[in-house]
Design an enzyme around this catalytic site. Structure first.
Site, PDB file in Angstrom:
ATOM      1  N   ASP A  47       0.828  -1.219   0.000  1.00 29.97           N
ATOM      2  CA  ASP A  47       0.000   0.000   0.000  1.00 29.97           C
ATOM      3  C   ASP A  47       0.858   1.264   0.000  1.00 29.97           C
ATOM      4  O   ASP A  47       0.322   2.379   0.093  1.00 29.97           O
ATOM      5  CB  ASP A  47      -0.967   0.002   1.196  1.00 29.97           C
ATOM      6  CG  ASP A  47      -0.258   0.170   2.528  1.00 29.97           C
ATOM      7  OD1 ASP A  47       0.997   0.167   2.542  1.00 29.97           O
ATOM      8  OD2 ASP A  47      -0.946   0.310   3.551  1.00 29.97           O
ATOM      9  N   LEU A  48       2.174   1.089  -0.093  1.00 28.95           N
ATOM     10  CA  LEU A  48       3.133   2.199  -0.148  1.00 28.95           C
ATOM     11  C   LEU A  48       3.047   3.103   1.085  1.00 28.95           C
ATOM     12  O   LEU A  48       3.375   4.282   1.018  1.00 28.95           O
ATOM     13  CB  LEU A  48       2.966   3.003  -1.447  1.00 28.95           C
ATOM     14  CG  LEU A  48       3.130   2.190  -2.729  1.00 28.95           C
ATOM     15  CD1 LEU A  48       2.901   3.050  -3.971  1.00 28.95           C
ATOM     16  CD2 LEU A  48       4.526   1.544  -2.814  1.00 28.95           C
ATOM     17  N   GLY A  51       6.670   1.807   2.247  1.00 31.20           N
ATOM     18  CA  GLY A  51       7.511   1.400   1.120  1.00 31.20           C
ATOM     19  C   GLY A  51       7.498   2.459   0.032  1.00 31.20           C
ATOM     20  O   GLY A  51       6.694   3.394   0.068  1.00 31.20           O
ATOM     21  N   ALA A  95       3.841  -5.048   7.125  1.00 33.79           N
ATOM     22  CA  ALA A  95       3.613  -4.907   8.572  1.00 33.79           C
ATOM     23  C   ALA A  95       3.854  -3.481   9.013  1.00 33.79           C
ATOM     24  O   ALA A  95       4.431  -2.672   8.284  1.00 33.79           O
ATOM     25  CB  ALA A  95       4.576  -5.822   9.335  1.00 33.79           C
ATOM     26  N   TYR A 162       4.119  -5.421  19.271  1.00 35.27           N
ATOM     27  CA  TYR A 162       4.701  -5.901  18.003  1.00 35.27           C
ATOM     28  C   TYR A 162       5.192  -7.341  18.143  1.00 35.27           C
ATOM     29  O   TYR A 162       4.838  -8.218  17.336  1.00 35.27           O
ATOM     30  CB  TYR A 162       5.854  -4.962  17.620  1.00 35.27           C
ATOM     31  CG  TYR A 162       6.705  -5.414  16.462  1.00 35.27           C
ATOM     32  CD1 TYR A 162       6.380  -5.081  15.152  1.00 35.27           C
ATOM     33  CD2 TYR A 162       7.874  -6.161  16.669  1.00 35.27           C
ATOM     34  CE1 TYR A 162       7.180  -5.486  14.087  1.00 35.27           C
ATOM     35  CE2 TYR A 162       8.675  -6.563  15.618  1.00 35.27           C
ATOM     36  CZ  TYR A 162       8.331  -6.229  14.327  1.00 35.27           C
ATOM     37  OH  TYR A 162       9.126  -6.623  13.277  1.00 35.27           O
ATOM     38  N   LYS A 166       3.714 -10.845  16.375  1.00 34.02           N
ATOM     39  CA  LYS A 166       4.561 -11.744  15.568  1.00 34.02           C
ATOM     40  C   LYS A 166       4.470 -13.174  16.115  1.00 34.02           C
ATOM     41  O   LYS A 166       4.360 -14.136  15.354  1.00 34.02           O
ATOM     42  CB  LYS A 166       6.015 -11.249  15.574  1.00 34.02           C
ATOM     43  CG  LYS A 166       6.239  -9.941  14.827  1.00 34.02           C
ATOM     44  CD  LYS A 166       6.123 -10.116  13.315  1.00 34.02           C
ATOM     45  CE  LYS A 166       6.491  -8.858  12.549  1.00 34.02           C
ATOM     46  NZ  LYS A 166       6.238  -8.963  11.106  1.00 34.02           N
TER      47      LYS A 166
HETATM   48  P1  NAD Z   1       9.280  -1.633   5.554  1.00 41.38           P
HETATM   49  O1  NAD Z   1       8.421  -0.650   6.298  1.00 41.38           O
HETATM   50  O2  NAD Z   1      10.336  -1.104   4.671  1.00 41.38           O
HETATM   51  O3  NAD Z   1       8.392  -2.657   4.748  1.00 41.38           O
HETATM   52  C1  NAD Z   1       7.063  -2.945   5.071  1.00 41.38           C
HETATM   53  C2  NAD Z   1       6.277  -2.807   3.793  1.00 41.38           C
HETATM   54  O4  NAD Z   1       4.920  -3.180   4.051  1.00 41.38           O
HETATM   55  C3  NAD Z   1       6.246  -1.377   3.261  1.00 41.38           C
HETATM   56  O5  NAD Z   1       6.554  -1.375   1.876  1.00 41.38           O
HETATM   57  C4  NAD Z   1       4.812  -0.909   3.507  1.00 41.38           C
HETATM   58  O6  NAD Z   1       4.391   0.054   2.560  1.00 41.38           O
HETATM   59  C5  NAD Z   1       4.071  -2.224   3.421  1.00 41.38           C
HETATM   60  N1  NAD Z   1       2.808  -2.207   4.142  1.00 41.38           N
HETATM   61  C6  NAD Z   1       2.587  -1.769   5.413  1.00 41.38           C
HETATM   62  N2  NAD Z   1       1.287  -1.901   5.722  1.00 41.38           N
HETATM   63  C7  NAD Z   1       0.677  -2.445   4.630  1.00 41.38           C
HETATM   64  C8  NAD Z   1      -0.663  -2.806   4.345  1.00 41.38           C
HETATM   65  N3  NAD Z   1      -1.647  -2.622   5.224  1.00 41.38           N
HETATM   66  N4  NAD Z   1      -0.923  -3.344   3.130  1.00 41.38           N
HETATM   67  C9  NAD Z   1       0.058  -3.512   2.197  1.00 41.38           C
HETATM   68  N5  NAD Z   1       1.353  -3.174   2.429  1.00 41.38           N
HETATM   69  C10 NAD Z   1       1.646  -2.646   3.620  1.00 41.38           C
HETATM   70  O7  NAD Z   1       9.920  -2.604   6.683  1.00 41.38           O
HETATM   71  P2  NAD Z   1      10.967  -3.788   6.563  1.00 41.38           P
HETATM   72  O8  NAD Z   1      12.050  -3.473   7.502  1.00 41.38           O
HETATM   73  O9  NAD Z   1      11.254  -4.094   5.147  1.00 41.38           O
HETATM   74  O10 NAD Z   1      10.127  -4.997   7.229  1.00 41.38           O
HETATM   75  C11 NAD Z   1       9.596  -6.071   6.461  1.00 41.38           C
HETATM   76  C12 NAD Z   1       9.116  -7.155   7.421  1.00 41.38           C
HETATM   77  O11 NAD Z   1      10.199  -7.669   8.177  1.00 41.38           O
HETATM   78  C13 NAD Z   1       8.082  -6.701   8.450  1.00 41.38           C
HETATM   79  O12 NAD Z   1       7.142  -7.730   8.621  1.00 41.38           O
HETATM   80  C14 NAD Z   1       8.886  -6.529   9.720  1.00 41.38           C
HETATM   81  O13 NAD Z   1       8.102  -6.680  10.879  1.00 41.38           O
HETATM   82  C15 NAD Z   1       9.883  -7.643   9.568  1.00 41.38           C
HETATM   83  N6  NAD Z   1      11.100  -7.443  10.337  1.00 41.38           N
HETATM   84  C16 NAD Z   1      11.940  -6.426  10.010  1.00 41.38           C
HETATM   85  C17 NAD Z   1      13.111  -6.282  10.745  1.00 41.38           C
HETATM   86  C18 NAD Z   1      14.099  -5.200  10.447  1.00 41.38           C
HETATM   87  O14 NAD Z   1      15.134  -5.147  11.142  1.00 41.38           O
HETATM   88  N7  NAD Z   1      13.877  -4.343   9.467  1.00 41.38           N
HETATM   89  C19 NAD Z   1      13.416  -7.161  11.791  1.00 41.38           C
HETATM   90  C20 NAD Z   1      12.473  -8.156  12.091  1.00 41.38           C
HETATM   91  C21 NAD Z   1      11.349  -8.308  11.349  1.00 41.38           C
HETATM   92  C1  UD1 Z   2      14.294  -3.908  15.159  1.00 39.26           C
HETATM   93  C2  UD1 Z   2      13.255  -3.746  14.054  1.00 39.26           C
HETATM   94  C3  UD1 Z   2      12.047  -4.570  14.375  1.00 39.26           C
HETATM   95  C4  UD1 Z   2      12.514  -6.001  14.560  1.00 39.26           C
HETATM   96  C5  UD1 Z   2      13.584  -6.097  15.653  1.00 39.26           C
HETATM   97  C6  UD1 Z   2      14.150  -7.521  15.699  1.00 39.26           C
HETATM   98  C7  UD1 Z   2      13.308  -1.614  12.886  1.00 39.26           C
HETATM   99  C8  UD1 Z   2      12.827  -0.226  12.835  1.00 39.26           C
HETATM  100  N1  UD1 Z   2      12.868  -2.335  13.919  1.00 39.26           N
HETATM  101  O1  UD1 Z   2      13.813  -3.400  16.414  1.00 39.26           O
HETATM  102  O2  UD1 Z   2      11.133  -4.518  13.286  1.00 39.26           O
HETATM  103  O3  UD1 Z   2      11.458  -6.833  14.883  1.00 39.26           O
HETATM  104  O4  UD1 Z   2      14.665  -5.244  15.304  1.00 39.26           O
HETATM  105  O5  UD1 Z   2      15.270  -7.581  16.507  1.00 39.26           O
HETATM  106  O6  UD1 Z   2      14.041  -2.056  12.031  1.00 39.26           O
HETATM  107  N2  UD1 Z   2      18.667   3.342  18.951  1.00 39.26           N
HETATM  108  C9  UD1 Z   2      19.417   4.427  19.379  1.00 39.26           C
HETATM  109  N3  UD1 Z   2      19.263   5.602  18.697  1.00 39.26           N
HETATM  110  C10 UD1 Z   2      18.432   5.753  17.622  1.00 39.26           C
HETATM  111  C11 UD1 Z   2      17.660   4.644  17.211  1.00 39.26           C
HETATM  112  C12 UD1 Z   2      17.815   3.457  17.908  1.00 39.26           C
HETATM  113  O7  UD1 Z   2      20.175   4.338  20.351  1.00 39.26           O
HETATM  114  O8  UD1 Z   2      18.361   6.862  17.049  1.00 39.26           O
HETATM  115  C13 UD1 Z   2      18.834   2.065  19.658  1.00 39.26           C
HETATM  116  C14 UD1 Z   2      17.528   1.531  20.220  1.00 39.26           C
HETATM  117  O9  UD1 Z   2      17.281   2.081  21.485  1.00 39.26           O
HETATM  118  C15 UD1 Z   2      17.850   0.023  20.257  1.00 39.26           C
HETATM  119  C16 UD1 Z   2      18.781  -0.175  19.061  1.00 39.26           C
HETATM  120  O10 UD1 Z   2      19.274   1.106  18.704  1.00 39.26           O
HETATM  121  O11 UD1 Z   2      18.545  -0.307  21.432  1.00 39.26           O
HETATM  122  C17 UD1 Z   2      18.086  -0.790  17.873  1.00 39.26           C
HETATM  123  O12 UD1 Z   2      16.898  -0.042  17.625  1.00 39.26           O
HETATM  124  P1  UD1 Z   2      16.025  -0.245  16.295  1.00 39.26           P
HETATM  125  O13 UD1 Z   2      16.884  -0.149  15.090  1.00 39.26           O
HETATM  126  O14 UD1 Z   2      14.846   0.651  16.393  1.00 39.26           O
HETATM  127  O15 UD1 Z   2      15.635  -1.782  16.380  1.00 39.26           O
HETATM  128  P2  UD1 Z   2      14.827  -2.680  17.430  1.00 39.26           P
HETATM  129  O16 UD1 Z   2      14.030  -1.884  18.375  1.00 39.26           O
HETATM  130  O17 UD1 Z   2      15.828  -3.656  17.972  1.00 39.26           O
END
Ligand code: NAD
Ligand code: UD1
Length: 337
Positions: A47-48, A51, A95, A162, A166
């Site tokens: 849904d952007l 993203g 998500a 969150y 999950k």
């Molecule tokens: P992101 O925000 O870049 O990607 C999420 C995407 O989902 C986006 O493109 C957003 O537009 C789309 N989206 C959100 N709500 C929607 C809806 N209702 N319908 C259709 N599309 C929708 O985040 P990401 O970091 O790429 O995360 C992808 C997945 O991985 C998520 O499920 C997140 O919980 C999981 N995850 C990410 C991390 C991390 O470190 N980034 C860690 C653990 C799990």
């Molecule tokens: C991240 C993911 C989450 C995923 C989880 C799995 C993102 C946004 N969140 O959460 O989707 O499920 O890992 O492990 O990718 N911090 C700072 N300064 C900042 C930002 C963050 O000190 O400006 C610290 C936070 O307090 C935390 C650490 O960096 O201790 C990581 O934070 P963040 O990147 O938000 O990730 P998580 O909360 O671990």
């Protein structure tokens, strides 16, 4: 259970091989690229909301990829897409991805991360989709005494809505595999980083925020003492893992960590990023109170993923940070080319 497709050359004649939700996101866009690189036809749903179409620029006009703009919470539209495409596999990544946002807005977390996942799961069941890969998270563990999280032994006590959502979806997947003969894989991503991670929100991943701040000379905020640790895994390794799981032939349910087994503190990151610049960068660091719901230490054991799928992370943190900086990132975060 008969396998619907996916050995090379056995493609679904009706539509896509894999449906990727969250396709325009940070991780989803890399997943789509990896799947297309493997010769599979991919339809993305997004849904952007967080993203961006830019993330999919490498796939623009590719005959094996198309993006449908839509909401996973729109059950009618999701059902229709599954009926049109009859994908053999779905990688469900859409998500609300921020832990703090889920605490600020638990209803939205429930709607997107739990109810939205059920809508995708149900559409997949009705369409006869054989494989379901779910982007779960290390957040399911919460703070445990174990130094390293293993899938079975570590306790699961999520500290945020969150993480709770999950974990609930993992249980739904397990039940679906049992009741409906689906092949279901939950990948517990640890902290994913790399090109295309959006640094623009205070909820963004820490590496993208720090890299952006360093590039613009802005000060860095560290929550708490900065000694909290995370297991940072490079996005292209994660995309490879998702694609491996989407092609996995066995039915049943499995859950594996997607991580490196190496811990880095938040202060290590500041130093690692500063050292990755050609220019001497002396970051200004300010400390603020720790975040609510914050996990102190998060380190995964990746051996389960290796055992089941033969997946291992290939990119060290130092190499991944260099690749991130070299990519130019989003929002022009780089000083160097
Ligand atoms: P992101 O925000 O870049 O990607 C999420 C995407 O989902 C986006 O493109 C957003 O537009 C789309 N989206 C959100 N709500 C929607 C809806 N209702 N319908 C259709 N599309 C929708 O985040 P990401 O970091 O790429 O995360 C992808 C997945 O991985 C998520 O499920 C997140 O919980 C999981 N995850 C990410 C991390 C991390 O470190 N980034 C860690 C653990 C799990
Ligand atoms: C991240 C993911 C989450 C995923 C989880 C799995 C993102 C946004 N969140 O959460 O989707 O499920 O890992 O492990 O990718 N911090 C700072 N300064 C900042 C930002 C963050 O000190 O400006 C610290 C936070 O307090 C935390 C650490 O960096 O201790 C990581 O934070 P963040 O990147 O938000 O990730 P998580 O909360 O671990």
């Amino acid at each position: 259970m008969a396998d619907k497709n996916f050995a090379a050359g056995e493609k679904n004649s009706k539509g896509a091989d894999v449906l990727v939700t969250g396709a325009a996101g940070f991780i989803g866009s890399h997943v789509c690229e990896e799947l297309v690189k493997r010769g599979l036809r991919v339809v993305g749903l997004d849904d952007l909301s967080s993203g961006r179409l830019d993330n999919l620029a490498p796939l623009a006009d590719h005959p094996c990829f198309r993006l449908v703009e839509g909401d996973i919470c729109d059950a009618t539209a999701v059902d229709q897409l599954f009926q049109d495409e009859h994908p053999a596999a779905v990688a469900h990544l859409a998500a609300l991805v921020s832990v703090p946002r889920s605490i600020d807005d638990p209803d939205e977390n429930f709607r997107l991360n739990l109810a939205g996942s059920q809508i995708v799961l149900e559409a997949a069941r009705i369409a006869g989709t054989q494989r379901f890969v779910f982007a779960s998270s290390a957040a399911v563990y919460g703070d445990t005494r174990a130094p390293t999280h293993t899938e079975e032994e570590s306790s699961k006590h999520p500290l945020s809505p969150y993480g709770a959502a999950k974990l609930a979806v993992e249980h739904l997947l397990c039940a679906h595999a049992h009741c409906f003969g689906m092949s279901a894989t939950a990948l517990r991503f640890f902290n994913v980083y790399g090109p295309r991670q959006d640094p623009s929100s205070p909820y963004s991943g820490v590496i993208s925020i720090f890299a952006d701040r360093l590039a613009s000379g802005a000060p860095i905020t560290v929550f708490g003492d900065g000694e909290q640790t995370r297991d940072f895994v490079f996005v292209q390794d994660v995309a490879r893992g998702v694609a491996d799981a989407a092609q996995f032939q066995e039915t049943g349910f499995r859950v594996v960590n997607c991580c490196t087994g190496r811990a880095s503190s938040v202060l290590d990151l500041v130093q690692g990023l500063a050292q990755s610049y050609h220019d001497e960068v002396e970051p200004q660091v300010f400390h603020q109170a720790p975040r609510a719901g914050e996990i102190r230490h998060s380190l995964g054991d990746p051996s389960g993923f290796a055992r089941v799928f033969g997946w291992t992370p290939a990119t060290s943190l130092a190499d991944g940070l260099r690749e991130l900086l070299a990519s130019g990132g989003r929002g022009g975060m780089l000083k160097q080319g």
